[in-house]
Write a protein that holds these residues in place. Sequence first.
Motif, mmCIF file in Angstrom:
data_model
loop_
_atom_site.group_PDB
_atom_site.id
_atom_site.type_symbol
_atom_site.label_atom_id
_atom_site.label_comp_id
_atom_site.label_asym_id
_atom_site.label_seq_id
_atom_site.Cartn_x
_atom_site.Cartn_y
_atom_site.Cartn_z
ATOM 1 N N TYR A 177 0.811 -1.214 0.000
ATOM 2 C CA TYR A 177 0.000 0.000 0.000
ATOM 3 C C TYR A 177 0.846 1.267 0.000
ATOM 4 C CZ TYR A 177 -3.537 -3.415 1.031
ATOM 5 O OH TYR A 177 -4.351 -4.513 0.969
ATOM 6 N N SER A 178 2.152 1.111 -0.026
ATOM 7 C CA SER A 178 3.055 2.260 -0.042
ATOM 8 C C SER A 178 3.056 2.891 -1.433
ATOM 9 C CB SER A 178 4.473 1.806 0.331
ATOM 10 O OG SER A 178 5.374 2.862 0.142
ATOM 11 N N GLU A 179 3.350 4.186 -1.465
ATOM 12 C CA GLU A 179 3.477 4.894 -2.743
ATOM 13 C C GLU A 179 4.791 4.537 -3.440
ATOM 14 O OE1 GLU A 179 1.203 6.926 -4.210
ATOM 15 O OE2 GLU A 179 -0.153 6.336 -2.597
ATOM 16 N N LEU A 180 5.744 3.985 -2.676
ATOM 17 C CA LEU A 180 7.064 3.665 -3.217
ATOM 18 C C LEU A 180 7.098 2.267 -3.820
ATOM 19 C CD1 LEU A 180 9.320 4.965 -0.304
ATOM 20 C CD2 LEU A 180 8.983 6.044 -2.535
ATOM 21 N N PRO A 181 7.816 2.105 -4.944
ATOM 22 C CA PRO A 181 8.015 0.746 -5.463
ATOM 23 C C PRO A 181 8.908 -0.051 -4.505
ATOM 24 C CG PRO A 181 9.217 2.353 -6.783
ATOM 25 C CD PRO A 181 8.424 3.120 -5.781
ATOM 26 N N PHE A 182 8.864 -1.369 -4.590
ATOM 27 C CA PHE A 182 9.624 -2.223 -3.686
ATOM 28 C C PHE A 182 11.104 -1.849 -3.634
ATOM 29 C CE2 PHE A 182 6.286 -5.493 -4.921
ATOM 30 C CZ PHE A 182 5.532 -5.268 -3.785
ATOM 31 N N ARG A 183 11.702 -1.555 -4.768
ATOM 32 C CA ARG A 183 13.139 -1.290 -4.817
ATOM 33 C C ARG A 183 13.540 -0.049 -4.036
ATOM 34 N NH1 ARG A 183 14.579 2.647 -8.368
ATOM 35 N NH2 ARG A 183 12.931 3.376 -9.742
ATOM 36 N N LEU A 184 12.598 0.861 -3.780
ATOM 37 C CA LEU A 184 12.904 2.089 -3.055
ATOM 38 C C LEU A 184 12.494 2.039 -1.579
ATOM 39 C CD1 LEU A 184 11.878 4.737 -5.737
ATOM 40 C CD2 LEU A 184 14.169 3.898 -5.199
ATOM 41 N N GLN A 185 11.819 0.984 -1.183
ATOM 42 C CA GLN A 185 11.397 0.873 0.206
ATOM 43 C C GLN A 185 12.590 0.507 1.098
ATOM 44 O OE1 GLN A 185 7.866 -1.477 0.822
ATOM 45 N NE2 GLN A 185 6.940 -0.717 -1.077
ATOM 46 N N THR A 186 12.491 0.856 2.363
ATOM 47 C CA THR A 186 13.565 0.612 3.318
ATOM 48 C C THR A 186 13.792 -0.882 3.511
ATOM 49 O OG1 THR A 186 12.947 2.624 4.477
ATOM 50 C CG2 THR A 186 14.353 1.085 5.662
ATOM 51 N N SER A 187 15.072 -1.290 3.481
ATOM 52 C CA SER A 187 15.417 -2.691 3.734
ATOM 53 C C SER A 187 15.274 -3.009 5.210
ATOM 54 C CB SER A 187 16.859 -2.969 3.301
ATOM 55 O OG SER A 187 16.979 -2.862 1.921
ATOM 56 N N LYS A 188 14.898 -4.243 5.495
ATOM 57 C CA LYS A 188 14.817 -4.729 6.865
ATOM 58 C C LYS A 188 15.902 -5.782 7.026
ATOM 59 C CE LYS A 188 10.002 -3.696 6.963
ATOM 60 N NZ LYS A 188 8.726 -4.071 6.499
ATOM 61 N N SER A 189 16.683 -5.673 8.106
ATOM 62 C CA SER A 189 17.777 -6.623 8.277
ATOM 63 C C SER A 189 17.842 -7.147 9.703
ATOM 64 C CB SER A 189 19.108 -5.972 7.907
ATOM 65 O OG SER A 189 19.460 -5.001 8.864
ATOM 66 N N ALA A 190 18.476 -8.306 9.851
ATOM 67 C CA ALA A 190 18.716 -8.928 11.152
ATOM 68 C C ALA A 190 19.978 -9.785 11.010
ATOM 69 C CB ALA A 190 17.529 -9.781 11.575
ATOM 70 N N PRO A 191 20.772 -9.897 12.064
ATOM 71 C CA PRO A 191 22.042 -10.639 11.971
ATOM 72 C C PRO A 191 21.841 -12.126 11.696
ATOM 73 C CG PRO A 191 21.644 -9.910 14.223
ATOM 74 C CD PRO A 191 20.560 -9.327 13.390
ATOM 75 N N ILE A 192 22.845 -12.715 11.039
ATOM 76 C CA ILE A 192 22.873 -14.154 10.759
ATOM 77 C C ILE A 192 24.062 -14.748 11.492
ATOM 78 C CG2 ILE A 192 23.263 -15.905 8.973
ATOM 79 C CD1 ILE A 192 21.866 -14.030 6.995
ATOM 80 N N PHE A 193 23.855 -15.897 12.143
ATOM 81 C CA PHE A 193 24.938 -16.608 12.818
ATOM 82 C C PHE A 193 24.971 -18.040 12.300
ATOM 83 C CE2 PHE A 193 26.329 -19.531 16.133
ATOM 84 C CZ PHE A 193 27.617 -19.060 16.338
ATOM 85 N N ILE A 194 26.149 -18.472 11.854
ATOM 86 C CA ILE A 194 26.361 -19.842 11.388
ATOM 87 C C ILE A 194 27.423 -20.441 12.293
ATOM 88 C CG2 ILE A 194 27.120 -21.275 9.453
ATOM 89 C CD1 ILE A 194 26.165 -18.936 7.608
ATOM 90 N N GLY A 195 27.102 -21.522 12.979
ATOM 91 C CA GLY A 195 27.976 -22.100 13.997
ATOM 92 C C GLY A 195 29.173 -22.874 13.453
ATOM 93 N N TYR A 196 29.820 -23.579 14.376
ATOM 94 C CA TYR A 196 30.992 -24.405 14.092
ATOM 95 C C TYR A 196 30.579 -25.670 13.338
ATOM 96 C CZ TYR A 196 34.448 -28.002 15.181
ATOM 97 O OH TYR A 196 35.330 -29.028 15.098
ATOM 98 N N ASN A 197 31.383 -26.056 12.348
ATOM 99 C CA ASN A 197 31.200 -27.308 11.628
ATOM 100 C C ASN A 197 29.809 -27.418 10.992
ATOM 101 O OD1 ASN A 197 32.079 -29.825 10.653
ATOM 102 N ND2 ASN A 197 31.160 -30.900 12.374
ATOM 103 N N VAL A 198 29.432 -26.396 10.262
ATOM 104 C CA VAL A 198 28.145 -26.376 9.556
ATOM 105 C C VAL A 198 28.407 -26.607 8.070
ATOM 106 C CG1 VAL A 198 26.204 -24.908 8.868
ATOM 107 C CG2 VAL A 198 27.005 -24.892 11.224
ATOM 108 N N TRP A 199 27.612 -27.471 7.446
ATOM 109 C CA TRP A 199 27.723 -27.758 6.019
ATOM 110 C C TRP A 199 26.447 -27.293 5.342
ATOM 111 C CZ3 TRP A 199 27.873 -33.413 3.782
ATOM 112 C CH2 TRP A 199 27.961 -33.358 2.390
#
Length: 191
Positions: A123-145
């Motif tokens: 419902y925003s007037e802005l196209p998706f590419r101009l909307q604010t990004s939402k971010s959160a940290p990613i953690f990948i542990g020891y010995n993950v494949w």
Amino acid sequence: MMIWLSKLLRSVSKVYRYLGSFLRVCFYRIAYYPNIQIDRGVHLQPAVRISATDGGFISIGSGTTICSGAAIIAKRGIIEIGTNSYLGQGEYMVAINSIRAGNDALIAERVSIRDQNHGMEIYSELPFRLQTSKSAPIFIGYNVWLGAGTFIGSGVEIQDNVVVGANAVVTRNLASRSVYAGVPATKIRSL
């Protein structure tokens, strides 16, 4: 004579590969100092792209191998890759917040790890590419494949000793000592 020549060519080839990797590491250390820290013993294959912009920071632990076509990009964010890790061909890691991969991580080819998503307010007037990004940290542990073609989304925490099957989409936390696969990734069995 032919055996001797063959051994000589193999030796020259090994020296050439080592020298190429050494020069690539030196380039990144000099060009992006102090935003990129690469420890000793890191092997960078040709066509690897490492970039830290807008105050971003990247740290790559010793003994890590990064294959051709991989891209590690920190735009304002922090990316830390532990020691003795492996990042496959075409792997893509982009952070505007933070991505931390533990020691001995095995990240196969074409894996995408992104800690942000575009805004999706219809419902925003802005196209998706101009909307604010939402971010959160990613953690990948020891010995993950992480299997080939896996996608890791923002806010995900993957505990130690986890296997994620090829082409899985990980959108929530994964418990330790387990195997996950599918879209979305679900637990298949314990290790």
